[in-house]
Design a protein around this motif. Sequence first.
Motif, PDB file in Angstrom:
ATOM      1  N   LYS A   1      38.669  36.867  27.926  1.00  0.00           N
ATOM      2  CA  LYS A   1      39.874  37.611  28.303  1.00  0.00           C
ATOM      3  C   LYS A   1      40.443  37.146  29.640  1.00  0.00           C
ATOM      4  O   LYS A   1      41.350  37.752  30.183  1.00  0.00           O
ATOM      5  CB  LYS A   1      39.581  39.107  28.337  1.00  0.00           C
TER       6      LYS A   1
ATOM      7  N   ILE B   1      41.848  38.774  45.791  1.00  0.00           N
ATOM      8  CA  ILE B   1      42.650  37.564  45.635  1.00  0.00           C
ATOM      9  C   ILE B   1      42.151  36.493  46.595  1.00  0.00           C
ATOM     10  O   ILE B   1      41.921  36.771  47.777  1.00  0.00           O
ATOM     11  CB  ILE B   1      44.142  37.856  45.926  1.00  0.00           C
TER      12      ILE B   1
ATOM     13  N   LEU C   1      55.947  35.992  32.480  1.00  0.00           N
ATOM     14  CA  LEU C   1      55.159  37.213  32.507  1.00  0.00           C
ATOM     15  C   LEU C   1      55.596  38.108  33.668  1.00  0.00           C
ATOM     16  O   LEU C   1      55.726  37.644  34.794  1.00  0.00           O
ATOM     17  CB  LEU C   1      53.671  36.877  32.662  1.00  0.00           C
ATOM     18  N   VAL C   2      55.789  39.385  33.358  1.00  0.00           N
ATOM     19  CA  VAL C   2      56.201  40.359  34.374  1.00  0.00           C
ATOM     20  C   VAL C   2      55.163  40.450  35.502  1.00  0.00           C
ATOM     21  O   VAL C   2      55.500  40.602  36.667  1.00  0.00           O
ATOM     22  CB  VAL C   2      56.417  41.740  33.714  1.00  0.00           C
ATOM     23  N   ILE C   3      53.892  40.309  35.118  1.00  0.00           N
ATOM     24  CA  ILE C   3      52.830  40.462  36.118  1.00  0.00           C
ATOM     25  C   ILE C   3      52.943  39.395  37.218  1.00  0.00           C
ATOM     26  O   ILE C   3      52.517  39.617  38.353  1.00  0.00           O
ATOM     27  CB  ILE C   3      51.430  40.443  35.437  1.00  0.00           C
TER      28      ILE C   3
ATOM     29  N   ARG D   1      37.073  41.418  41.792  1.00  0.00           N
ATOM     30  CA  ARG D   1      38.409  41.896  42.160  1.00  0.00           C
ATOM     31  C   ARG D   1      38.826  41.169  43.430  1.00  0.00           C
ATOM     32  O   ARG D   1      38.004  40.565  44.100  1.00  0.00           O
ATOM     33  CB  ARG D   1      38.333  43.401  42.408  1.00  0.00           C
TER      34      ARG D   1
ATOM     35  N   ASN E   1      55.713  38.353  38.676  1.00  0.00           N
ATOM     36  CA  ASN E   1      56.614  38.885  39.703  1.00  0.00           C
ATOM     37  C   ASN E   1      55.868  39.875  40.587  1.00  0.00           C
ATOM     38  O   ASN E   1      56.027  39.889  41.809  1.00  0.00           O
ATOM     39  CB  ASN E   1      57.792  39.643  39.080  1.00  0.00           C
ATOM     40  N   ILE E   2      55.084  40.726  39.933  1.00  0.00           N
ATOM     41  CA  ILE E   2      54.370  41.769  40.679  1.00  0.00           C
ATOM     42  C   ILE E   2      53.390  41.117  41.649  1.00  0.00           C
ATOM     43  O   ILE E   2      53.286  41.490  42.811  1.00  0.00           O
ATOM     44  CB  ILE E   2      53.647  42.719  39.695  1.00  0.00           C
ATOM     45  N   LEU E   3      52.673  40.097  41.146  1.00  0.00           N
ATOM     46  CA  LEU E   3      51.691  39.391  41.975  1.00  0.00           C
ATOM     47  C   LEU E   3      52.383  38.674  43.149  1.00  0.00           C
ATOM     48  O   LEU E   3      51.950  38.789  44.300  1.00  0.00           O
ATOM     49  CB  LEU E   3      50.947  38.384  41.086  1.00  0.00           C
TER      50      LEU E   3
ATOM     51  N   ARG F   1      36.979  37.853  32.588  1.00  0.00           N
ATOM     52  CA  ARG F   1      38.355  38.294  32.844  1.00  0.00           C
ATOM     53  C   ARG F   1      38.764  37.695  34.181  1.00  0.00           C
ATOM     54  O   ARG F   1      37.945  37.175  34.916  1.00  0.00           O
ATOM     55  CB  ARG F   1      38.423  39.819  32.917  1.00  0.00           C
ATOM     56  N   GLY F   2      40.022  37.847  34.536  1.00  0.00           N
ATOM     57  CA  GLY F   2      40.489  37.325  35.813  1.00  0.00           C
ATOM     58  C   GLY F   2      41.497  36.217  35.592  1.00  0.00           C
ATOM     59  O   GLY F   2      41.680  35.732  34.470  1.00  0.00           O
ATOM     60  N   THR F   3      42.157  35.835  36.680  1.00  0.00           N
ATOM     61  CA  THR F   3      43.286  34.919  36.590  1.00  0.00           C
ATOM     62  C   THR F   3      43.084  33.741  37.535  1.00  0.00           C
ATOM     63  O   THR F   3      42.791  33.937  38.716  1.00  0.00           O
ATOM     64  CB  THR F   3      44.584  35.669  36.966  1.00  0.00           C
TER      65      THR F   3
ATOM     66  N   GLY G   1      39.874  39.614  39.106  1.00  0.00           N
ATOM     67  CA  GLY G   1      40.456  39.104  40.346  1.00  0.00           C
ATOM     68  C   GLY G   1      41.287  37.860  40.107  1.00  0.00           C
ATOM     69  O   GLY G   1      41.512  37.444  38.968  1.00  0.00           O
ATOM     70  N   THR G   2      41.732  37.270  41.195  1.00  0.00           N
ATOM     71  CA  THR G   2      42.683  36.161  41.106  1.00  0.00           C
ATOM     72  C   THR G   2      42.285  35.021  42.034  1.00  0.00           C
ATOM     73  O   THR G   2      42.032  35.251  43.222  1.00  0.00           O
ATOM     74  CB  THR G   2      44.099  36.658  41.497  1.00  0.00           C
TER      75      THR G   2
ATOM     76  N   GLU H   1      42.150  33.972  32.104  1.00  0.00           N
ATOM     77  CA  GLU H   1      43.262  33.062  31.856  1.00  0.00           C
ATOM     78  C   GLU H   1      43.371  32.047  32.985  1.00  0.00           C
ATOM     79  O   GLU H   1      43.069  32.344  34.140  1.00  0.00           O
ATOM     80  CB  GLU H   1      44.577  33.846  31.737  1.00  0.00           C
TER      81      GLU H   1
END
Lengths: 269, 302
Positions: free
Chosen positions: A262, A165, A224-226, A163, A228-230, A201-203, A183-184, A264
């Motif tokens: 999962k 950033i 992707l809406v996410i 988790r 904007n949130i990020l 998983r993770g970005t 996490g990112t 990206e």
Amino acid sequence: MSTLSFTLRAAPKHALDLSGLLPSRLAQLSTGDIEKLPLVTGVHAINVGDVFTVSGTPGDALAISADSTLLDYVGAGLDQGTITVEGSVGNHAARGMTGGTLEIRGNAGAYLASTAKGGLVHVKGSAGDFLGGARPGDKFGLLGGTVVVEGNIGERAGERMRRGIVVTRGTFGAAAGSRMVGGTLWTETGFGPRPGPLLRRGTLIAPKVDELLPTFADCGRHDLVILNILSRYVAKTLGPLAPKPLPPMVRKLAGDRATIGKGEILLTA
Amino acid sequence: MSAITRNGVTIDDTFAEAFGMSALGLIITADTAKWANICATVMTGFGTSVIGAGAECGIDRELSPDETPDGRPGVRVLMFGFSPDALKPQLLNRVGQCVLTSPGSACFNGLDSPTTLPLAAGPRFFGDGWQTAKKLGKQRFWRVPVMDGEFVIEDKCGVTTDAVGGGNLLVLGRDRAGLLEATEAAVAAIAEVRDVITPFPGGIVRSGSKVGSKYKGAIASTNDAFCPTLKGAVKSELDADIIAVLEIVIDGLTSEAVANAMRAGLKSLIEAGAAKGVARVSAGNYGGNLGQHHYHLKDLLP
């Protein structure tokens, strides 16, 4: 805000463990007591007073004036307050940190912010390998919080990261996000070769990637809406340190399909 | 009962009796304000009274892109129920059927509260294993792949047990059309007040109820004392010239919000009511023994 200052008198010959120098631990101690705190234990024991000149008043902030890659565990376990280092540090800085701010105005060594759960780490220079990574024996690497690096980051950043950033203006080295579980990782320049081996998983966000693993699948371009949130989240929490907001469209590569796939890689350019 | 007359409208010396309720707030966003409103309208539909609709729901206000977590136009909706547990199935069904399904929608917590309800507990499993979460600070957002991209939904939403349901105004008129217009204007004035909804159709109820019934199994029945066609037949509350009564029911996140809403409604009715045939404003209560919150009209006069 009262600041306690540590000035390194001469370059150390051995690695020093600075994990004891935390604002919350030193707040109640006298300068004399602080000078007796150990930095190396055992036969060749070294105390704070042997290498640092201590001045100022204990409070919410520590200022460390030193520039040596032998200063390990700087800000390890930091829970509140601010530590500012005028210079470079060694390995394991910010390990297990849970809150507060660690600012390194030089470079950081390997394993920066491993197992950290919260807080902000800001490195003006570059950071070494395994940033936010898991050491042997750790179940996960970075567990939360935010790391901002203005220079480049070494290899295998985010190894077993769960988790949090990690943002860099520069590049990530080879195999960033290896075995990552969440996490990112976000670079404004690009990833080195083969990011995301066994990414679960993770970005991973970048304008470009040097070389893609064959186990990442192109899922096309999307708004992707996410995103904007990020973008809004980092702008709010990091202020001027935040990376530029993400573009409306990104190309999504799903992987690593050698495992559950999962995660990206989001290409912004 | 000594009434006060303001600007030709008589204000009864009585009080609205309201009840403690639980409530939650959601922010629904979409690509356009139009679609955020469509989604919120459908999601809060059939949300008039806890007696038969499960939850009392409505739109609190529209949000500009600056006010939403994803920078898109949005709407804040409120849901009221007897308890947090009673709200759970309503939340699951309404979000699952009306928000998840609406083009381009996203759904976020709209109420800061230390107690929370699971918001994504059901909808995220629509992802059939492809759903992923992103935790940013203290908030966790689920991303569920859907046919127009991703449905983003926050993991939890705040719930309060300090909410109030059943604040009300009874508007008595000499002219049916004018009464409806004046009451609509009062509802519009209440809509400007934060943290409240008027859950009935267009904010207005024409079938005010009393507790109990002559029939077994019915817990409420028509408020005969305010029915104009029964004026001569029952112990009526209505003067000879009253031909219709409309009620505005108000639910609010706090008692203060309900009082503010009633104040705004009263002001609107006093300012514009007389010309439209509004003769009196009263309020509904049960003698003061059932509800914890009493709003005396004379304390809320502008």
